[in-house]
Write a protein that holds these residues in place. Structure first.
Motif, short mmCIF file in Angstrom:
data_model
loop_
_atom_site.label_atom_id
_atom_site.label_comp_id
_atom_site.label_asym_id
_atom_site.label_seq_id
_atom_site.Cartn_x
_atom_site.Cartn_y
_atom_site.Cartn_z
N LEU A 50 35.22 55.13 49.14
CA LEU A 50 35.32 53.60 48.74
C LEU A 50 35.85 52.85 49.90
CD1 LEU A 50 36.61 54.23 45.17
CD2 LEU A 50 34.73 53.01 45.59
N ASN A 51 35.40 51.88 49.96
CA ASN A 51 35.58 50.78 51.45
C ASN A 51 37.59 50.82 51.07
OD1 ASN A 51 36.29 48.55 52.84
ND2 ASN A 51 34.39 47.98 52.73
N THR A 52 38.11 50.78 52.45
CA THR A 52 39.43 50.87 52.32
C THR A 52 39.88 49.29 51.95
OG1 THR A 52 38.98 50.49 54.79
CG2 THR A 52 40.07 52.78 53.92
N SER A 53 39.32 48.29 52.20
CA SER A 53 39.55 47.11 51.84
C SER A 53 39.37 46.57 50.16
CB SER A 53 39.08 46.01 52.79
OG SER A 53 37.74 45.67 52.78
N TYR A 54 38.87 47.69 49.49
CA TYR A 54 39.11 47.00 48.05
C TYR A 54 40.37 47.06 47.64
CZ TYR A 54 33.67 47.98 47.92
OH TYR A 54 32.37 48.02 48.22
N THR A 55 40.46 46.09 46.79
CA THR A 55 41.74 45.93 45.81
C THR A 55 41.67 46.81 44.70
OG1 THR A 55 40.59 44.24 44.29
CG2 THR A 55 41.82 43.55 46.42
N ALA A 56 42.83 47.09 43.86
CA ALA A 56 43.16 47.81 43.03
C ALA A 56 42.01 47.40 41.44
CB ALA A 56 44.61 48.10 42.38
N GLU A 62 39.11 45.98 42.01
CA GLU A 62 37.94 46.37 42.44
C GLU A 62 37.62 47.73 42.11
OE1 GLU A 62 36.33 43.29 45.77
OE2 GLU A 62 38.09 44.49 46.25
N LEU A 63 38.87 48.64 42.42
CA LEU A 63 38.92 49.93 42.13
C LEU A 63 38.52 50.43 40.75
CD1 LEU A 63 41.39 51.53 44.55
CD2 LEU A 63 38.83 51.42 44.96
N GLU A 64 39.00 49.43 39.97
CA GLU A 64 38.89 49.80 38.61
C GLU A 64 37.40 49.89 38.13
OE1 GLU A 64 41.15 46.94 36.07
OE2 GLU A 64 40.68 48.18 34.12
N TYR A 65 36.69 48.85 38.70
CA TYR A 65 35.20 49.12 38.20
C TYR A 65 34.56 50.25 38.81
CZ TYR A 65 30.22 47.96 38.72
OH TYR A 65 28.96 48.32 38.75
N PHE A 66 34.69 50.67 40.05
CA PHE A 66 34.07 51.91 40.65
C PHE A 66 34.41 53.06 39.85
CE2 PHE A 66 34.41 48.96 44.21
CZ PHE A 66 32.94 48.78 44.42
N ILE A 67 35.83 53.31 39.63
CA ILE A 67 36.43 54.57 38.97
C ILE A 67 35.80 54.54 37.54
CG2 ILE A 67 38.46 55.32 38.00
CD1 ILE A 67 39.76 54.27 40.51
N SER A 68 35.75 53.37 36.68
CA SER A 68 35.18 53.41 35.40
C SER A 68 33.72 53.52 35.25
CB SER A 68 35.81 52.23 34.53
OG SER A 68 35.29 51.05 35.21
N ASN A 69 33.12 53.14 36.16
CA ASN A 69 31.60 52.99 36.27
C ASN A 69 31.18 54.32 36.58
OD1 ASN A 69 28.98 52.44 37.94
ND2 ASN A 69 29.06 51.13 36.41
N ALA A 70 31.81 54.94 37.47
CA ALA A 70 31.35 56.18 37.99
C ALA A 70 31.93 57.37 36.97
CB ALA A 70 31.75 56.54 39.37
N GLN A 71 32.81 56.96 35.93
CA GLN A 71 33.50 57.94 35.25
C GLN A 71 34.04 59.01 36.07
OE1 GLN A 71 29.78 57.91 33.14
NE2 GLN A 71 31.06 57.81 31.38
N ALA A 72 34.79 58.67 37.22
CA ALA A 72 35.55 59.68 38.10
C ALA A 72 36.16 60.56 37.40
CB ALA A 72 36.20 58.97 39.14
N ARG A 73 36.14 61.82 37.84
CA ARG A 73 37.13 63.09 37.19
C ARG A 73 38.46 63.02 38.05
NH1 ARG A 73 39.43 65.11 34.53
NH2 ARG A 73 39.81 67.08 33.63
#
Ligand code: AMP
Length: 501
Positions: free
Chosen positions: A82-88, A90-101
């Motif tokens: 993930l791009n280092t400039s993403y805010t928390a 924004e991270l919420e979307y990626f982590i939940s969308n990808a269902q990260a383990r």
């Protein structure tokens, strides 16, 4: 079964004692790097990683972060940088969308990201810029040997979210075959060998710095001068040790701004490669005049890896992205029908081949819309084939301006504006207009401060049709760009959206 990507790209040099990563203060051999990979792979599994699980990582560029990518692949996981400039937020979307383990972030982001990871049932680990953190600490306690987890050619190796200029960012799924095949093609096309030393100043959350550069050098057993980010001083001081460099166009324009960047300073270099954003023909020419070397421009995208390239031995033509790479089927197609347009006409680049991703993560509709029935991926990049058979990109389909019902390709106007003496570069956009639907607007960076709207209009007057001529001209100090050097036309359009309404 084997681990398709690991076995072909990383295993061949896993015991090699030669330098892999050369830093400002330390050099890491392949053997030590792979020891780190193995320990990290154990640590990932100890933290709950199961085959096929996503590992979301937002961390500063470091040797350990690169080892974490390889470890994820080796342990059977799916790497999600993930791009280092993403805010928390924004991270919420990626982590939940990808269902990260697993989620790996810098200690500084831990507090904000903990509830996000918890909501997802993911484990949170830290990796800091100085390579400390809970993940490296856990890895330290692990065994130095790790047997690669079996993964086939069609299994996912990584998900990279596209920058998402329209709507939500989409997760491009890249399988083992996609990444391996492209690395092999680039190795042969650009003639990378074990004695190559690549000056690496790109971020590694993006396809360019991560896959194009790192997979390639790892596969051939070359070395990388692996620095946190681009800096002209550092580039000049490390250049003598390098044989090759990969960069976004801004790296090259910044080097050209340095008087110390001379023919002598670059004489030993085998290859300079540019991509991720258009290299101005002007930069290509100035670079050749200064160094006697022609930058090799190539074209690719997150979804397709690298698709076209100027040749290594043949003619490298400024303002073009060359020819399709071996194994890549490419057509310039009519946007509506998907049928090839006659040579020389503008259409959308459509691609097929082992390089093309397997679809967007959990977005079957978007995936379907992005492929033709015969399997070609619709890139959204508009281009034409020139008289040499080389591809010339004229813009993105969403950048296309329709003024008074007529199509205006920004690149055509930009190239013309750039020819005006004193203009450094320009961006042409469409903004809402009550009569024309959209009006053409030029935003210009000029070295010559005496230039004004009138002089630009006068210069264009007899060169292009009236409907293509800008209805307004603005002068700025610099064009807005993201870290990959791409001009942010969305920002420019937003700034000028009320100009005529
Ligand atoms: P990304 O997925 O971030 O790598 O962005 C891919 C996009 O960058 C492509 O679809 C093109 O619009 C643009 N791009 C990449 N390389 C070039 C190039 N050499 N010239 C012009 N545009 C490029």
């Amino acid at each position: 079964m084997s681990n398709h990507l690991y076995d072909r790209v990383f295993a061949p040099h896993e015991d090699n004692p030669k330098p892999f990563l050369i830093g400002e203060t330390q050099t890491l051999s392949y053997a030590i790097f792979h020891e780190q990979v193995n320990k990290l792979a154990h640590a990932l599994i100890a933290s709950g990683l199961k085959t096929g699980d996503r590992v979301a990582v937002q961390a500063a560029k470091s040797n350990t972060q690169l080892a974490l990518y390889v470890a994820t692949v080796k342990a059977g996981g799916v790497y999600l940088p993930l791009n280092t400039s993403y805010t928390a937020h924004e991270l919420e979307y990626f982590i939940s969308n990808a269902q990260a383990r697993l989620v790996v972030v810098d200690e500084k982001a831990k507090q904000a990201v903990t509830p996000i990871a918890e909501a997802q049932g993911a484990n949170l680990l830290t990796l800091n810029a100085d390579e400390s953190g809970t993940l490296p600490t856990l890895a330290e306690q692990q065994a130095a040997q790790f047997e690669a987890v079996a993964r086939g050619s069609e299994d996912l190796a990584a998900i990279l979210y596209t920058s998402g200029t329209t709507g939500r960012s989409k997760g491009a799924q890249l399988c083992h075959r996609n990444l391996h095949s492209n690395t092999e093609v680039l190795r042969d096309f650009w003639q990378f060998k074990e004695d190559d030393v690549l000056l690496h100043m790109l971020p590694i959350y993006h396809t360019h710095g991560l896959f194009v550069a790192c997979n390639l050098l790892a596969m051939v057993g070359g070395s990388m001068i692996f620095l946190p980010k681009f800096n002209a001083d550092k580039a000049l001081s490390f250049l003598p040790q390098a044989t090759t460099m990969m960069g976004v166009p801004t790296f090259y324009t910044r080097l050209l701004n340095e008087e110390r960047f001379t023919r002598e300073a670059s004489q030993h270099m085998r290859l300079f490669i540019s991509g991720s954003a258009p290299l101005l023909a002007e930069t290509h020419k100035s670079f050749a005049a200064r160094t006697g070397k022609k930058i090799l421009e190539r074209y690719g995208m997150t979804e397709t890896n690298m698709s076209t390239s100027n040749p290594y031995d043949g003619e490298r033509i400024a303002g073009t992205v060359g020819v399709p790479l071996p194994g890549v089927e490419l057509r310039i197609a009519d946007a509506k029908t998907g049928k090839s347009v006659p040579d020389g006409e503008i259409g959308i680049i459509e691609l097929k081949g082992d390089n093309v991703f397997t679809g967007y993560w959990q977005m079957p509709e978007k995936t379907k819309e992005s492929f033709r029935d015969d399997g070609y991926f619709i890139t959204g990049d508009m281009a034409r084939i020139d008289e040499h058979g080389y591809i010339v990109i004229v813009g993105r389909d969403k950048d296309l301006i329709i003024s008074g019902g007529l199509n205006v390709y920004p690149k055509e106007i930009e190239s013309m504006v750039d020819e005006l003496e004193g203009v450094t570069e320009s961006a042409v956009i469409g903004v809402p207009h009550p009569d024309f639907g959209e009006a053409v607007v030029a935003v210009i960076v000029a070295a010559d401060k005496t230039l004004n709207e009138e002089s630009v209009m006068e210069f264009l007057a007899n060169k292009i049709a009236k409907f293509k001529q800008p209805k307004a001209v603005f002068f700025v100090e610099a064009l807005p760009r993201n870290t990959m050097g791409k001009v942010q036309k969305v920002t420019l359009r937003a700034e000028h959206k009320e100009l005529f309404v």
